[in-house]
Structure formats: structure tokens, C-alpha cells
Design a protein around this motif. Structure first.
Motif, PDB file in Angstrom:
ATOM      1  N   SER A  72       0.837  -1.207   0.000  1.00 22.74           N
ATOM      2  CA  SER A  72       0.000   0.000   0.000  1.00 22.74           C
ATOM      3  C   SER A  72       0.866   1.248   0.000  1.00 22.74           C
ATOM      4  O   SER A  72       0.504   2.266  -0.589  1.00 22.74           O
ATOM      5  CB  SER A  72      -0.934   0.009   1.213  1.00 22.74           C
ATOM      6  OG  SER A  72      -1.877  -1.041   1.115  1.00 22.74           O
ATOM      7  N   GLN A 123      -7.816   0.270  -0.498  1.00 25.13           N
ATOM      8  CA  GLN A 123      -7.965  -1.037   0.144  1.00 25.13           C
ATOM      9  C   GLN A 123      -9.239  -1.054   1.000  1.00 25.13           C
ATOM     10  O   GLN A 123      -9.932  -2.050   1.064  1.00 25.13           O
ATOM     11  CB  GLN A 123      -6.718  -1.343   0.993  1.00 25.13           C
ATOM     12  CG  GLN A 123      -6.646  -2.774   1.484  1.00 25.13           C
ATOM     13  CD  GLN A 123      -5.280  -3.122   2.073  1.00 25.13           C
ATOM     14  OE1 GLN A 123      -4.439  -2.251   2.312  1.00 25.13           O
ATOM     15  NE2 GLN A 123      -5.061  -4.400   2.316  1.00 25.13           N
ATOM     16  N   ASP A 160      -5.757  -1.083  -4.945  1.00 23.85           N
ATOM     17  CA  ASP A 160      -5.239  -1.810  -3.788  1.00 23.85           C
ATOM     18  C   ASP A 160      -6.217  -2.933  -3.437  1.00 23.85           C
ATOM     19  O   ASP A 160      -7.299  -2.665  -2.919  1.00 23.85           O
ATOM     20  CB  ASP A 160      -5.078  -0.837  -2.612  1.00 23.85           C
ATOM     21  CG  ASP A 160      -4.069  -1.341  -1.583  1.00 23.85           C
ATOM     22  OD1 ASP A 160      -3.805  -2.570  -1.547  1.00 23.85           O
ATOM     23  OD2 ASP A 160      -3.546  -0.506  -0.817  1.00 23.85           O
TER      24      ASP A 160
HETATM   25 MG    MG Z   1      -2.088  -2.756   2.173  1.00 21.42          MG
END
Ligand code: MG
Ligand code: ATP
Lengths: 254, 179
Positions: free
Chosen positions: A54, A99, A175
């Protein structure tokens, strides 16, 4: 400002990110990371939890700045920009699937997808049409009027993907975009992403799923903030077929 | 045995010559497992010997037509109804290599895992590319190919996950003594 000299849309050079430097809680989230992504290229980043995936995306999309090294996005070095200019560049050039999705709870699905285009200055009616098209691309055209809390996890994920793809985003950062999806829906999302990249965008995808990473031209593997390997470094589409590939693998995606 | 039952299942649909069976088998399994005509005739010979099929007439060119017997039909029904036995896997070279690497002096097991992962990903990329060349709404042989490709992809993905898992298990066990 550094002007772009190559065709790369994203160029990260020796980028590092240290949190809490010089304190006992110092964390090297990413170390000396270099990567170039050209239009038409999809790169996947894999690695265990906490390996820095990330962080790569945050730096690539200008959501965070490196503590060492350089990130050049669309020919502009992000380090030299004010926060406001960085945000403007990000909004213009980057589509981001977070994410944790980051949908705005008070807006319907279609309003969530319209938001980045309206911020770009696109008139509401046009933004709405674009948003509906993007929702259709990921198969949730009929859910536009629902609020995020009225959608399943997988449906929310598709709305978040539509928001990242709406309008002419030249760099798409995703993500774990397939995390909450079943295998067929995950494949459909990878097809959409692949098609967008084949149409000229640059793509950077974080995934723990090798099956989805395999849609990328290159796969970069991280561990503890270091790159431990890259697959498919050579020109994409060239390479030996493994034993038993049905129908052979001559040629690439295009 | 898969060829035996596969051919028998095709015969259950109607009388066939040996070369027709071969052609049909390959077309309907996506061309993934080529069989040679010798294998087909050997198998047909055994099916006849075992009373599951019989020869019904010979053409001028010498080609024989085969027909399934009632016993053969029963055998096919049993095959469709039951699962294929999950036999102990053949010796898997990757597992053996990883197992040995753990205890081999001078070998870094993480490097071994990385090399295997790289190869698995490369295979996955090739399978995925092959998949993108199948139309969105495949029919017949294309659909068969797609299903078989999916199987190869899921198997390779399982291998990749196992390799990741090995790495994590090693890290948890050796607590950072490696690298
Ligand atoms: Mg991550
Ligand atoms: N704001 C922060 N402050 C301190 N440490 C951080 C911060 N953000 C990330 N880290 C640390 O940096 C490292 C890399 O984090 P990152 O989020 O990039 O991992 P990841 O590979 O995306 O993991 P996951 O698969 O769990 O999402 C981790 O050890 C994480 O704890």
C-alpha cells in the motif's frame, strides 16, 4: 519540476518511506524502490502483509511523499509540489481504488462515482452519464441509486472500481480491488482493468492473489519493504509457454 | 482409467469409428490431452475384451465401427455418478526440493521458494494470456478449453499460495534467523 523524458507515466526512483524516523518506533515501510510504468502497462505488486504494498501505491498516487528518492507522475516530480498542486495533479491523472474502499456514506453509488468528475469541473449531467457508464462496465448499473450501506461488500468494491475508472484517468492504482469478489466477478474486474490499460492507461495493482496478478505484464514481489523479485521483466507477451498451455501462448494481450 | 471411460462415454452417445473417437475426444476436452490413434485402438480392444463394447461391421477401407454394450452403458453411468478417486499425488518435484532445501547446508530455502514462485507466476501469466484469446461467450470446444484452462490456473494459484505459506511458516518457525 522535472520534465518527463521517457514515455513512462509513473517513475519511482529509489523511493523510500520511513515512519517515525529516529524514534524507537521507526518503521521502514519501503526501501529504495524503483519502478517505471508506461501507458499500456499493468504492473502487479505482491507480498506478505506489511511488506509495503500500500505504501507503494500511496507514494505513486501522491497521497504520501517519500522520505528519500523521487516520484515522477505524468512528467511532474511530486516532491516539488505544494500539497494543493499535488492534490490537483492526483485528481486529474489518477484513479484510485482504496484497500478500504473509501466510499462516501452520504452519497449514492452513482454520486460517489460522479464526485471525481464534478471536482474536475465536468457538468453534472455529463458526469452522471459517465458515472452510469462506469458502473455498467463493472456490472452494477442497476445499483446506482443505493447508498453504500445498502450494498454488499462485493458491490461496494465494484462501485469503488467504477469511481477509479470514470473519466480519462491515465494512471489507475488499485489496492486489492478483488478482495471481496467471487472468482468470476474478480476475473471480470481484471478484464475491465486490463482493457483500460490496453486502451492506454498505466496500471498498478496490489493483490495477494496470484491468479489476478497474472493479468499484469510484470509482477513485483516485496518483502519487508524490499523488492525480492520481478517476473516478466522482458517485453510482455514474449516468453515460453509452460507445459500444457491450451492453445499456446504466442503473442501478448494486444 | 480416464481414456477408457472417456471413450466409453462417447460411445454411449452412438456408434463410432476409432478415428472419430479420437477426434471427438480432443475437440471436446479443449485439445489439452492429445491421444494417438494407437492408444485409441488399444483401449477399444480392451473394452471389447471386457465386454463393454463390440465391433459392429467393417467398411471397405477396413475401418471398424464400435458400439457400446449394456454392460458398457452401466459402466459409464457408474463413472458419471461417482467421483474420480483422489489418489496419492505423484512425487512432486517442487515439494521434494523445498523439503530437502530446509535441511540442506549451503542452500537458502527462501531463494528456492522465490525461484519456484517466479516459475509459477510465469506459468500463470501464460495461462491467463491464453484465456484472453477465448471469446467472451465461448461455445463447444472453446468452452471446454476455457474450463480446462481455469483448472490449470487454479492449480498454479494453489501452488503460489502454498509457496507463500511456506515462506511465512519458515519465518514464524525460525524467527528471523534466515535473512
Ligand atoms: Mg495494504
Ligand atoms: N502511518 C504509518 N505509521 C507507522 N507505520 C506505518 C504507517 N503506515 C504503514 N506503516 C507500516 O509500514 C509497513 C508497510 O505497510 P503497508 O501498509 O505498505 O503494508 P501492505 O503490504 O500494504 O500490507 P497489507 O497486505 O496488510 O495491506 C507496515 O509495517 C506498516 O505497519
Amino acid at each position: 519540476m522535472t520534465e518527463q523524458t521517457t514515455g513512462d507515466l509513473l517513475r519511482m526512483t529509489d523511493a523510500g518511506r520511513v515512519h517515525h524516523a529516529g524514534t524507537p518506533t521507526e518503521v521502514h515501510a519501503l526501501r529504495s524502490f524503483s519502478l517505471a510504468v508506461a501507458p499500456g502497462e499493468l504492473v502487479a505488486v505482491m507480498g506478505p502483509s506489511g511488506s509495503g504494498k500500500s505504501t507503494v501505491l500511496h507514494l505513486a498516487g501522491g497521497l504520501d511523499v517519500p522520505t528519500s528518492g523521487e516520484v515522477v507522475l505524468d512528467g511532474v516530480s511530486l516532491g516539488g509540489l505544494s500539497v494543493r498542486k499535488r492534490a490537483a495533479l492526483r485528481r486529474r491523472a489518477v484513479g484510485y481504488v482504496f484497500q478500504d474502499l473509501n466510499l462516501v456514506p452520504a452519497l449514492t453509488a452513482v454520486e460517489n462515482v460522479m464526485l471525481p468528475r464534478e471536482l474536475d469541473g465536468v457538468p453534472t449531467a455529463a458526469a452522471r452519464a459517465e458515472a452510469l457508464a462506469a458502473l455498467a462496465e463493472v456490472d452494477v448499473a442497476d445499483l446506482g441509486d443505493r447508498f453504500p450501506e445498502e450494498l454488499s461488500g462485493g458491490q461496494q468494491q465494484r462501485v469503488a472500481i467504477a469511481r477509479a475508472l470514470v473519466g480519462p484517468r491515465r494512471l489507475v492504482l488499485a489496492d486489492e480491488p478483488t478482495g471481496a469478489l467471487d472468482s468470476l466477478a474478480g476475473e471480470a474486474v481484471m478484464k475491465v482493468l486490463r482493457a483500460r490499460v490496453d486502451a492506454g492507461a498505466a496500471g498498478l495493482l496490489v493483490t495477494h492473489d496470484a491468479q489476478h496478478a497474472a493479468w499484469a505484464d510484470r509482477v513485483v514481489r516485496l518483502r519487508d519493504g524490499f523488492v525480492v523479485g520481478t517476473t516478466g521483466e522482458v517485453v510482455h507477451g514474449v516468453g515460453e509457454a509452460p507445459a500444457g498451455v491450451v492453445g499456446g501462448v504466442a503473442g501478448g494481450y494486444r | 482409467m480416464s481414456i477408457r471411460h472417456s471413450l466409453l462415454s462417447l460411445l454411449a452417445e452412438g456408434d463410432r469409428h476409432g478415428y472419430q473417437l479420437r477426434q471427438e475426444f480432443e475437440a471436446r476436452t479443449g485439445g489439452t490431452w492429445p491421444v494417438n490413434i494407437g492408444q485409441v485402438y488399444t483401449t477399444l480392444g480392451r473394452l471389447c475384451r471386457d465386454g463393454l463394447a463390440e465391433e459392429v461391421g467393417k467398411q471397405d477401407d477396413g475401418s471398424v465401427t464400435y458400439r457400446i454394450t449394456p454392460a458398457g452403458k452401466a459402466e459409464v453411468d457408474t463413472w458419471w455418478a461417482g467421483p474420480v478417486a483422489r489418489t496419492a499425488p505423484d512425487r512432486d518435484e517442487t515439494s521434494i526440493k523445498v523439503a530437502l532445501a530446509v535441511s540442506s547446508p549451503g542452500v537458502d530455502v527462501l531463494d528456492v521458494l522465490e525461484a519456484e514462485r517466479e516459475e509459477t507466476l510465469r506459468a500463470l501469466q501464460a495461462y491467463t494470456r491464453a484465456k484472453t484469446r477465448i471469446p467472451d461467450h465461448p461455445t463447444g470446444g472453446e468452452l471446454a478449453r476455457l474450463l480446462v484452462l481455469d483448472q490449470q490456473i487454479f492449480t498454479a494459484e494453489a501452488q503460489a499460495r502454498w509457496l507463500d505459506h511456506c515462506e511465512q511458516r519458515l519465518a514464524a518457525t525460525t524467527q528471523g534467523s534466515a535473512r
